[in-house]
Scaffold this motif. Structure first.
Motif, PDB file in Angstrom:
ATOM      1  N   UNK A 188       0.813  -1.213   0.000  1.00  0.00           N
ATOM      2  CA  UNK A 188       0.000   0.000   0.000  1.00  0.00           C
ATOM      3  C   UNK A 188       0.850   1.268   0.000  1.00  0.00           C
ATOM      4  N   UNK A 189       1.893   1.311   0.832  1.00  0.00           N
ATOM      5  CA  UNK A 189       2.649   2.560   0.997  1.00  0.00           C
ATOM      6  C   UNK A 189       4.079   2.524   0.473  1.00  0.00           C
ATOM      7  N   UNK A 190       4.574   1.344   0.136  1.00  0.00           N
ATOM      8  CA  UNK A 190       5.962   1.265  -0.318  1.00  0.00           C
ATOM      9  C   UNK A 190       6.908   1.041   0.838  1.00  0.00           C
ATOM     10  N   UNK A 191       7.953   1.861   0.966  1.00  0.00           N
ATOM     11  CA  UNK A 191       8.990   1.618   1.961  1.00  0.00           C
ATOM     12  C   UNK A 191       8.463   1.629   3.398  1.00  0.00           C
ATOM     13  N   UNK A 192       9.027   0.755   4.207  1.00  0.00           N
ATOM     14  CA  UNK A 192       8.718   0.735   5.634  1.00  0.00           C
ATOM     15  C   UNK A 192       9.752   1.546   6.400  1.00  0.00           C
ATOM     16  N   UNK A 193      10.996   1.533   5.927  1.00  0.00           N
ATOM     17  CA  UNK A 193      12.082   2.245   6.605  1.00  0.00           C
ATOM     18  C   UNK A 193      11.780   3.740   6.683  1.00  0.00           C
ATOM     19  N   UNK A 194      12.274   4.355   7.760  1.00  0.00           N
ATOM     20  CA  UNK A 194      12.027   5.779   7.974  1.00  0.00           C
ATOM     21  C   UNK A 194      12.960   6.677   7.167  1.00  0.00           C
ATOM     22  N   UNK A 195      14.041   6.110   6.651  1.00  0.00           N
ATOM     23  CA  UNK A 195      14.969   6.844   5.792  1.00  0.00           C
ATOM     24  C   UNK A 195      15.210   6.034   4.522  1.00  0.00           C
ATOM     25  N   UNK A 196      15.329   6.703   3.370  1.00  0.00           N
ATOM     26  CA  UNK A 196      15.530   5.960   2.127  1.00  0.00           C
ATOM     27  C   UNK A 196      16.851   5.188   2.092  1.00  0.00           C
ATOM     28  N   UNK A 197      17.859   5.654   2.815  1.00  0.00           N
ATOM     29  CA  UNK A 197      19.176   5.004   2.778  1.00  0.00           C
ATOM     30  C   UNK A 197      19.239   3.725   3.617  1.00  0.00           C
ATOM     31  N   UNK A 198      18.172   3.424   4.361  1.00  0.00           N
ATOM     32  CA  UNK A 198      18.159   2.180   5.143  1.00  0.00           C
ATOM     33  C   UNK A 198      17.102   1.203   4.644  1.00  0.00           C
ATOM     34  N   UNK A 199      16.395   1.570   3.595  1.00  0.00           N
ATOM     35  CA  UNK A 199      15.343   0.717   3.058  1.00  0.00           C
ATOM     36  C   UNK A 199      15.927  -0.498   2.358  1.00  0.00           C
ATOM     37  N   UNK A 200      15.345  -1.663   2.633  1.00  0.00           N
ATOM     38  CA  UNK A 200      15.801  -2.899   1.995  1.00  0.00           C
ATOM     39  C   UNK A 200      15.284  -3.022   0.560  1.00  0.00           C
ATOM     40  N   UNK A 201      14.056  -2.611   0.320  1.00  0.00           N
ATOM     41  CA  UNK A 201      13.426  -2.792  -0.994  1.00  0.00           C
ATOM     42  C   UNK A 201      13.317  -1.522  -1.827  1.00  0.00           C
ATOM     43  N   UNK A 202      13.510  -0.367  -1.203  1.00  0.00           N
ATOM     44  CA  UNK A 202      13.340   0.905  -1.911  1.00  0.00           C
ATOM     45  C   UNK A 202      14.534   1.831  -1.639  1.00  0.00           C
ATOM     46  N   UNK A 203      15.732   1.283  -1.571  1.00  0.00           N
ATOM     47  CA  UNK A 203      16.934   2.038  -1.224  1.00  0.00           C
ATOM     48  C   UNK A 203      17.174   3.227  -2.158  1.00  0.00           C
ATOM     49  N   UNK A 204      17.538   4.340  -1.548  1.00  0.00           N
ATOM     50  CA  UNK A 204      18.042   5.524  -2.245  1.00  0.00           C
ATOM     51  C   UNK A 204      19.034   6.197  -1.304  1.00  0.00           C
ATOM     52  N   UNK A 205      20.145   6.666  -1.824  1.00  0.00           N
ATOM     53  CA  UNK A 205      21.078   7.380  -0.945  1.00  0.00           C
ATOM     54  C   UNK A 205      20.503   8.764  -0.636  1.00  0.00           C
ATOM     55  N   UNK A 206      20.865   9.285   0.515  1.00  0.00           N
ATOM     56  CA  UNK A 206      20.405  10.619   0.913  1.00  0.00           C
ATOM     57  C   UNK A 206      21.258  11.656   0.183  1.00  0.00           C
TER      58      UNK A 206
END
Length: 150
Positions: free
Chosen positions: A82-100
């Motif tokens: 429903x919402x995509x990433x669960x991680x609170x920061x993109x750089x720690x996301x397992x499935x939706x990683x993005x560097x800050x």
């Protein structure tokens, strides 16, 4: 924060979980039972059907039902769907990683390191909590209220 859309999805899955193995439920009944706007619920249920979590049947006696047992539907999959990433920061996301963008040295970042721990603890709970467990927890909480137990 958990989005209203995800909260509604979980509530709808709980209704369908309590109804598991019975006739499909109509959207109107689910919407009324959980006080979810019908049009919004239609979109949510369609999304979950397209992901294989729900089954829908058209026509008389039609509606929605779970496509798998409530024990096999976990909060982490619903939240990601429903919402995509669960991680609170993109750089720690397992499935939706993005560097800050502002990060100079990601591997030496204390904020990132702490939020990896937060992510891991949160994922442990979300990966281990099924719709069936939420239904049982709700029953237990209601029972405790009725008996005055804490």
């Amino acid at each position: 924060m958990l989005s209203k859309k995800t909260k509604y999805a979980i509530k709808a899955l709980m209704v369908l979980g309590r109804n598991y193995g019975k006739e499909p439920m109509q959207i109107v009944k689910i919407a009324e039972e959980e006080r979810i706007p019908k049009k919004f619920l239609e979109q949510i249920l369609l999304e979950m059907r397209n992901a294989g979590i729900l089954y829908s049947k058209k026509g008389a006696g039609g509606g929605y039902s779970l496509n798998k047992a409530p024990e096999d539907i976990f909060l982490s999959q619903v939240m990601r769907l429903i919402d995509g990433p669960i991680a609170l920061l993109p750089c720690v996301s397992l499935n939706f990683y993005r560097s800050c963008e502002e990060c100079v040295e990601e591997h030496a970042c204390g904020i990132r390191d702490t939020f990896i721990e937060v992510r891991n603890a949160m994922l442990q709970i979300l990966n281990d909590t099924s719709i069936a467990q939420l239904i049982n927890k709700e029953k237990q909480l209601s029972f405790n209220l009725d008996t005055g137990e804490q």
